[in-house]
Design a protein around this motif. Structure first.
Motif, PDB file in Angstrom:
ATOM      1  N   TYR A  11      42.315  28.172  79.777  1.00 37.68           N
ATOM      2  CA  TYR A  11      43.538  27.651  80.393  1.00 37.68           C
ATOM      3  C   TYR A  11      43.827  28.410  81.677  1.00 37.68           C
ATOM      4  O   TYR A  11      44.155  29.589  81.644  1.00 37.68           O
ATOM      5  CB  TYR A  11      44.720  27.781  79.433  1.00 37.68           C
TER       6      TYR A  11
ATOM      7  N   ASP B 170      48.796  25.866  83.882  1.00 36.68           N
ATOM      8  CA  ASP B 170      49.697  25.729  82.745  1.00 36.68           C
ATOM      9  C   ASP B 170      49.639  24.316  82.161  1.00 36.68           C
ATOM     10  O   ASP B 170      49.513  23.330  82.890  1.00 36.68           O
ATOM     11  CB  ASP B 170      51.138  26.036  83.169  1.00 36.68           C
ATOM     12  N   THR B 171      49.737  24.252  80.827  1.00 40.33           N
ATOM     13  CA  THR B 171      49.666  22.971  80.125  1.00 40.33           C
ATOM     14  C   THR B 171      50.939  22.759  79.302  1.00 40.33           C
ATOM     15  O   THR B 171      51.746  23.668  79.120  1.00 40.33           O
ATOM     16  CB  THR B 171      48.457  22.940  79.179  1.00 40.33           C
TER      17      THR B 171
ATOM     18  N   GLY C  78      48.446  20.698  75.250  1.00 39.13           N
ATOM     19  CA  GLY C  78      47.284  21.195  75.960  1.00 39.13           C
ATOM     20  C   GLY C  78      46.919  20.387  77.180  1.00 39.13           C
ATOM     21  O   GLY C  78      45.844  20.603  77.767  1.00 39.13           O
TER      22      GLY C  78
ATOM     23  N   VAL D 193      47.288  19.269  81.114  1.00 41.60           N
ATOM     24  CA  VAL D 193      47.716  19.848  82.384  1.00 41.60           C
ATOM     25  C   VAL D 193      48.915  19.071  82.912  1.00 41.60           C
ATOM     26  O   VAL D 193      48.915  17.836  82.927  1.00 41.60           O
ATOM     27  CB  VAL D 193      46.570  19.824  83.416  1.00 41.60           C
TER      28      VAL D 193
END
Length: 418
Positions: free
Chosen positions: A286, A289-290, A294, A296
């Motif tokens: 990663y 940031d997601t 999960g 994006v």
């Protein structure tokens, strides 16, 4: 591409005062020496939570609560020379547990990277502080909640017949718990057998970490008196070979970026520019940031703290102000000073002037999860911004090292002759 074939990029424009703050941090630590022994003892007391602290108010944010019926009798309370009530450790406030040295995100390549810095691959996992004392071991997460309470082969970490040393002989380790192999990877040593390392350089701390940890048997496989294995990480001088080894070399854990430590830095709690984290897609799952699934995010999000005057700040000291929330919005939403709020960075983006933030186009989304206790740091916001627009690439790090080496080896143009 071989390191010597790399084209040397032009010097990236400054987007922060990170280098200046690095220099100030090094200068400040030479003029300001703490009572390191007292600080180490206070941290051990906080993590293990003495019975005498149980009367303090309890935070319900990110903390595991313990029923009052589990409290030990009053006669068992006391200083570190008495039995420590480990069960009461879960009553510790989250804010009191923020005793770790927190790296900033690398947004400017440090000067003299190959000479003054170490580098190693950061394990993926849960960052925590581990304390062993008086026959028990406790690990605690950044938000103040207990991760594990267990026996260990660390000094005074388990109640065994061959345990030696007084109750003052506690240890404090800065670790990352790696779930898949149930291992505590030790990235720093804060205290060893009651000897504080707060005011020791990273160079000395890492030397002690590697020499002392192996002696204890804590690196061995789990057993009845040693529930989890501890392991040091491979630390390199940040020259080209060390940087390449950290980036491409095989490690027994999942990598989550690279950590850089200034060799001369003391163990400074809180955010510090003398420790840096950097990552890309090749050394971390990663990078951008997601969301909770999960995925994006289409737009960068930031978490900021609401201040008394309505301004929105980072977690830095001193803080960086990103904007101001309208008083009507504050009142209608029932917000209070200290609340952590989430924002989108809208199409206007971030406006920088001479390396300093001048304006941010923010769109308010709401309050964050109550378990979170930190706003974003300025360096994290800027690193995420860079990743989306002009990322600092691994090739840039290698080229900076090569350029620094050339400058160090360059002979003087003229020499004074007597």
């Amino acid at each position: 591409m071989a390191p010597h074939d790399l084209r040397r990029p032009f010097k990236r424009p400054a987007i922060s005062d990170q280098q200046r703050r690095r220099e100030l941090s090094l200068l400040r630590q030479t003029h300001h020496r703490r009572d390191a022994q007292l600080q180490a003892r206070c941290l051990a007391s906080s993590v293990l939570s003495l019975q005498s602290r149980s009367s303090e108010p309890v935070s319900d944010v990110g903390v595991e609560l313990v029923p009052k019926s589990e409290s030990l009798p009053e006669q068992e309370s006391g200083a570190l020379t008495k039995d420590l009530d480990v069960r009461q450790a879960s009553r510790l406030k989250g804010a009191e547990a923020r005793k770790l040295m927190l790296p900033e995100w690398m947004i400017d390549v440090p000067d003299r990277l190959s000479h003054d810095w170490y580098v190693f691959a950061r394990p993926a996992g849960k960052r925590c502080i581990v304390v062993s004392s008086n026959g028990t071991t406790v690990s605690r997460l950044r938000n103040g909640s207990i991760l594990h309470h267990f026996p260990s082969a660390l000094p005074c970490g388990a109640r065994t017949r061959d345990v030696s040393g007084s109750a003052q002989s506690y240890c404090i380790l800065d670790c990352i718990f790696h779930e898949s192999d149930q291992t505590y990877y030790v990235i720093d040593m804060v205290c060893w057998r009651g000897y504080s390392l707060y005011d020791c350089t990273a160079e000395f701390r890492f030397f002690w970490l590697n020499s002392k940890l192996e002696e204890t048997g804590a690196c061995g496989p789990p057993s009845h008196y040693h529930k989890f294995r501890f392991s040091p990480v491979s630390i390199y001088s940040c020259d080209q070979s060390g940087l390449l080894a950290s980036y491409t070399g095989a490690v027994p854990y999942v990598k989550d970026g690279l950590l850089f430590y200034n060799k001369h830095a003391h163990y400074q709690t809180g955010n510090t520019p003398l420790a840096l984290v950097w990552k890309d897609e090749n050394c971390s799952q990663y990078v951008i940031d997601t969301d909770s699934k999960g995925q994006v995010l289409s737009q960068q999000q930031v978490v900021l703290e609401l201040r008394d005057d309505g301004k929105l700040s980072t977690s830095d000291d001193p803080v960086v102000i990103f904007g101001c929330l309208d008083g009507e919005v504050i009142q209608m939403s029932g917000l209070r000073s200290g609340d952590l709020l989430k924002f989108d960075i809208s199409v206007g983006g971030l406006t920088l002037v001479d390396g300093k933030l001048e304006k941010a186009d923010l769109h308010y989304l709401g309050k964050v999860n109550r378990a979170r206790i930190f706003a974003d740091s300025y360096s994290k916001v800027m690193f995420q911004h860079m990743v989306r627009h002009t990322p600092l690439k691994f090739e840039d790090l290698l080229a900076s090292i090569s350029l620094s080496d050339d400058q160090e080896n360059k002979p003087c143009d003229s020499e004074m002759v007597g």
